[in-house]
Design a protein around this motif. Structure first.
Motif, PDB file in Angstrom:
ATOM      1  N   LYS A   1      11.901  15.997 -28.510  1.00  0.00           N
ATOM      2  CA  LYS A   1      11.111  14.764 -28.470  1.00  0.00           C
ATOM      3  C   LYS A   1      11.966  13.543 -28.757  1.00  0.00           C
ATOM      4  O   LYS A   1      11.591  12.414 -28.433  1.00  0.00           O
ATOM      5  CB  LYS A   1       9.938  14.841 -29.452  1.00  0.00           C
ATOM      6  CG  LYS A   1       8.831  15.793 -28.997  1.00  0.00           C
ATOM      7  CD  LYS A   1       7.666  15.817 -29.979  1.00  0.00           C
ATOM      8  CE  LYS A   1       6.917  14.508 -30.035  1.00  0.00           C
ATOM      9  NZ  LYS A   1       6.272  14.159 -28.750  1.00  0.00           N
ATOM     10  N   GLN A   2      13.127  13.765 -29.372  1.00  0.00           N
ATOM     11  CA  GLN A   2      14.071  12.665 -29.604  1.00  0.00           C
ATOM     12  C   GLN A   2      15.245  12.723 -28.624  1.00  0.00           C
ATOM     13  O   GLN A   2      16.280  12.091 -28.825  1.00  0.00           O
ATOM     14  CB  GLN A   2      14.574  12.691 -31.050  1.00  0.00           C
ATOM     15  CG  GLN A   2      13.495  12.449 -32.073  1.00  0.00           C
ATOM     16  CD  GLN A   2      14.051  12.273 -33.481  1.00  0.00           C
ATOM     17  OE1 GLN A   2      15.062  11.600 -33.694  1.00  0.00           O
ATOM     18  NE2 GLN A   2      13.387  12.875 -34.466  1.00  0.00           N
TER      19      GLN A   2
ATOM     20  N   ASN B   1      16.322  11.312 -36.209  1.00  0.00           N
ATOM     21  CA  ASN B   1      15.540  10.509 -37.141  1.00  0.00           C
ATOM     22  C   ASN B   1      14.711  11.497 -37.964  1.00  0.00           C
ATOM     23  O   ASN B   1      13.768  12.108 -37.454  1.00  0.00           O
ATOM     24  CB  ASN B   1      14.637   9.547 -36.371  1.00  0.00           C
ATOM     25  CG  ASN B   1      13.742   8.714 -37.269  1.00  0.00           C
ATOM     26  OD1 ASN B   1      13.175   9.205 -38.242  1.00  0.00           O
ATOM     27  ND2 ASN B   1      13.587   7.457 -36.916  1.00  0.00           N
TER      28      ASN B   1
ATOM     29  N   GLU C   1      12.608  11.285 -40.494  1.00  0.00           N
ATOM     30  CA  GLU C   1      11.193  11.015 -40.736  1.00  0.00           C
ATOM     31  C   GLU C   1      10.357  11.428 -39.533  1.00  0.00           C
ATOM     32  O   GLU C   1       9.307  12.071 -39.683  1.00  0.00           O
ATOM     33  CB  GLU C   1      10.987   9.522 -41.029  1.00  0.00           C
ATOM     34  CG  GLU C   1       9.552   9.169 -41.368  1.00  0.00           C
ATOM     35  CD  GLU C   1       9.367   7.696 -41.684  1.00  0.00           C
ATOM     36  OE1 GLU C   1       8.205   7.261 -41.819  1.00  0.00           O
ATOM     37  OE2 GLU C   1      10.386   6.975 -41.783  1.00  0.00           O
ATOM     38  N   GLN C   2      10.845  11.099 -38.341  1.00  0.00           N
ATOM     39  CA  GLN C   2      10.141  11.476 -37.121  1.00  0.00           C
ATOM     40  C   GLN C   2      10.181  12.981 -36.916  1.00  0.00           C
ATOM     41  O   GLN C   2       9.186  13.595 -36.524  1.00  0.00           O
ATOM     42  CB  GLN C   2      10.766  10.762 -35.915  1.00  0.00           C
ATOM     43  CG  GLN C   2      10.019  10.963 -34.609  1.00  0.00           C
ATOM     44  CD  GLN C   2       8.630  10.376 -34.656  1.00  0.00           C
ATOM     45  OE1 GLN C   2       8.433   9.259 -35.120  1.00  0.00           O
ATOM     46  NE2 GLN C   2       7.638  11.132 -34.187  1.00  0.00           N
ATOM     47  N   TYR C   3      11.335  13.588 -37.180  1.00  0.00           N
ATOM     48  CA  TYR C   3      11.476  15.038 -37.016  1.00  0.00           C
ATOM     49  C   TYR C   3      10.460  15.789 -37.882  1.00  0.00           C
ATOM     50  O   TYR C   3       9.790  16.726 -37.426  1.00  0.00           O
ATOM     51  CB  TYR C   3      12.892  15.475 -37.374  1.00  0.00           C
ATOM     52  CG  TYR C   3      13.044  16.975 -37.497  1.00  0.00           C
ATOM     53  CD1 TYR C   3      13.236  17.773 -36.369  1.00  0.00           C
ATOM     54  CD2 TYR C   3      12.968  17.608 -38.747  1.00  0.00           C
ATOM     55  CE1 TYR C   3      13.340  19.160 -36.484  1.00  0.00           C
ATOM     56  CE2 TYR C   3      13.085  18.982 -38.863  1.00  0.00           C
ATOM     57  CZ  TYR C   3      13.265  19.751 -37.728  1.00  0.00           C
ATOM     58  OH  TYR C   3      13.367  21.112 -37.842  1.00  0.00           O
TER      59      TYR C   3
ATOM     60  N   LYS D   1       7.617  14.868 -38.996  1.00  0.00           N
ATOM     61  CA  LYS D   1       6.263  14.717 -38.460  1.00  0.00           C
ATOM     62  C   LYS D   1       6.076  15.601 -37.233  1.00  0.00           C
ATOM     63  O   LYS D   1       5.063  16.289 -37.078  1.00  0.00           O
ATOM     64  CB  LYS D   1       6.002  13.248 -38.089  1.00  0.00           C
ATOM     65  CG  LYS D   1       5.872  12.304 -39.265  1.00  0.00           C
ATOM     66  CD  LYS D   1       5.630  10.875 -38.775  1.00  0.00           C
ATOM     67  CE  LYS D   1       5.542   9.900 -39.933  1.00  0.00           C
ATOM     68  NZ  LYS D   1       5.392   8.496 -39.437  1.00  0.00           N
ATOM     69  N   ASP D   2       7.067  15.570 -36.346  1.00  0.00           N
ATOM     70  CA  ASP D   2       6.928  16.278 -35.071  1.00  0.00           C
ATOM     71  C   ASP D   2       6.924  17.791 -35.243  1.00  0.00           C
ATOM     72  O   ASP D   2       6.182  18.502 -34.556  1.00  0.00           O
ATOM     73  CB  ASP D   2       8.070  15.879 -34.125  1.00  0.00           C
ATOM     74  CG  ASP D   2       7.929  14.459 -33.609  1.00  0.00           C
ATOM     75  OD1 ASP D   2       6.798  13.946 -33.582  1.00  0.00           O
ATOM     76  OD2 ASP D   2       8.954  13.856 -33.233  1.00  0.00           O
TER      77      ASP D   2
ATOM     78  N   SER E   1       3.600  19.099 -35.885  1.00  0.00           N
ATOM     79  CA  SER E   1       2.529  18.467 -35.114  1.00  0.00           C
ATOM     80  C   SER E   1       1.868  19.441 -34.150  1.00  0.00           C
ATOM     81  O   SER E   1       2.467  20.432 -33.707  1.00  0.00           O
ATOM     82  CB  SER E   1       3.088  17.273 -34.323  1.00  0.00           C
ATOM     83  OG  SER E   1       3.948  17.709 -33.287  1.00  0.00           O
TER      84      SER E   1
ATOM     85  N   SER F   1      13.130   8.862 -26.897  1.00  0.00           N
ATOM     86  CA  SER F   1      12.260   9.320 -27.982  1.00  0.00           C
ATOM     87  C   SER F   1      10.947   9.804 -27.400  1.00  0.00           C
ATOM     88  O   SER F   1      10.866  10.179 -26.235  1.00  0.00           O
ATOM     89  CB  SER F   1      12.024   8.168 -28.968  1.00  0.00           C
ATOM     90  OG  SER F   1      11.373   7.094 -28.313  1.00  0.00           O
TER      91      SER F   1
END
Length: 375
Positions: free
Chosen positions: A124-125, A163, A165-167, A169-170, A173, A332
């Motif tokens: 996703k990134q 990233n 923080e994003q990782y 969350k994902d 998910s 992203s």
């Protein structure tokens, strides 16, 4: 007595060699062994499951007429044994073959699903292949753990520059889990029960025992596959579509980027025709349009056709007159909003002269080229 010991020693050495050979062969075999030495065709319904879609992870030539789909489990030792070989083949056949990876975490592998989720979160990134590679390169250090350890995968995520923080969350998910499940469910419907499982141009092949065996399968598929022509040979047409382009979340106006217009005589945009693309022959695709720009775009693609999000391969799509298309390229997880999708222009009908009440189209300065003319 010495003679008996010598004979016994020979027998023991022979047994060791034979056992070693069996172990090596099993490493290069599948969890679902096949005795066949030839490929196994799949049904027409199953072939649809093997069609490449827009968010598949691909190496090699994205427009190749030969496609190798691998269903894999990152914890699987056999997948680990094939990893360097497939990597080598993807370089050797990068112009002739499209290599597609799909998830198939096995229930008996406790780290298989967490690993797949970590790789998809990286994807996703825009770093699917980086996470894919680091997991296989370090498989022995995490693959045999009795319980999953998220900290290990987070460590790899940091190493490849995600990233975090994003990782975080994902990776937990619903979207990431559904993406992994989609691959696995398709694999089950295809009859996949172990990993790795390979499909070459719609046929299941037995897991090759050597690199040369693998190359033999691929070379045979290349010889059988239709050869793409350098120039589309379709009928002449003059059709138009409204086209919105987003790059890393920013709308990019075609007429503001000289490198984006008038590059291919059969499909292109003009600097003076707003957000409209033009098609002059049947058979040309969106992939041909983007390739004509010869520019590096982000790898993650999301696209919409006439207001609906699409899963099929955008590169193979031949637009129809008055289509409204949105293509988004990002590094992203950017997704266009419903408002952005609804705001795609509605000017193609003017250029196709399907709405005369809105005026006549401006004169088009055609792209010249051998074997072409201006309409």
């Amino acid at each position: 007595m010495l003679k008996d010991k010598f004979v016994l020693g020979i027998i023991i050495v022979t047994i060791i060699v034979l056992v070693g050979g069996v172990i090596f062969a099993s490493k290069m075999g599948s969890s679902s062994p096949s005795d066949a030495n030839s490929s196994i065709p799949v049904s027409d319904e199953q072939k649809k499951l093997l069609e490449v879609v827009s968010d598949d992870y691909i190496k090699g030539n994205k427009d190749a007429s030969v496609t190798l789909v691998e269903y894999l489990d990152f914890e699987c030792e056999a997948c680990g044994a094939y990893y360097p070989l497939v990597k080598q083949l993807s370089e050797e056949f990068k112009n002739d073959v499209r290599f597609v990876n799909r998830y198939f975490p096995l229930p008996g592998h406790k780290n298989g699903l967490p690993a797949a989720l970590a790789v998809e979160a990286a994807g996703k990134q825009g770093k699917y292949w980086e996470m894919h590679n680091i997991l296989f390169d370090n498989q022995k250090s995490w693959g045999e753990k009795q319980s999953p350890d998220p900290a290990i995968f987070e460590g790899y995520a940091k190493q490849i520059g995600l990233n975090m923080e994003q990782y975080k969350k994902d990776v937990v998910s619903k979207e990431v889990k559904e993406r992994v499940d989609r691959d696995k469910n398709a694999g089950i419907r295809l009859g996949v029960s172990g990993t790795p499982t390979f499909f070459l141009n719609g046929e299941k092949i037995p897991n090759p025992k050597t690199a040369e065996d693998f190359k033999t399968f691929i070379n045979a598929a290349i010889l059988k596959a239709p050869k793409p022509s350098g120039q589309p040979l379709g009928e002449k047409v003059h059709e138009h579509a409204d086209f919105a382009l987003f790059i890393n979340g920013e709308k990019t106006l075609l007429q503001s980027r000289p490198e984006f217009f008038e590059k291919d005589p059969d499909i292109h945009s003009h600097k003076d025709t707003e957000e409209v693309i033009h098609k002059h022959k049947t058979g040309v695709t969106l992939g041909q349009l983007i390739d004509s720009w010869k520019t590096n775009l982000p790898q993650k693609v999301e696209w919409y056709l006439n207001g609906s999000k699409q899963d099929k391969d955008w590169r193979q799509y031949e637009f129809k007159d008055l289509d409204r298309i949105l293509l988004s390229f990002s590094d992203s997880g950017f997704s266009p909003t419903s408002k952005q999708v609804s705001e795609i222009t509605d000017r193609a009908c003017v250029y196709s002269e399907k709405c005369p009440e809105r005026g006549k189209p401006p004169t088009e300065n055609c792209v010249g080229g051998l074997g072409t003319d201006c309409l």
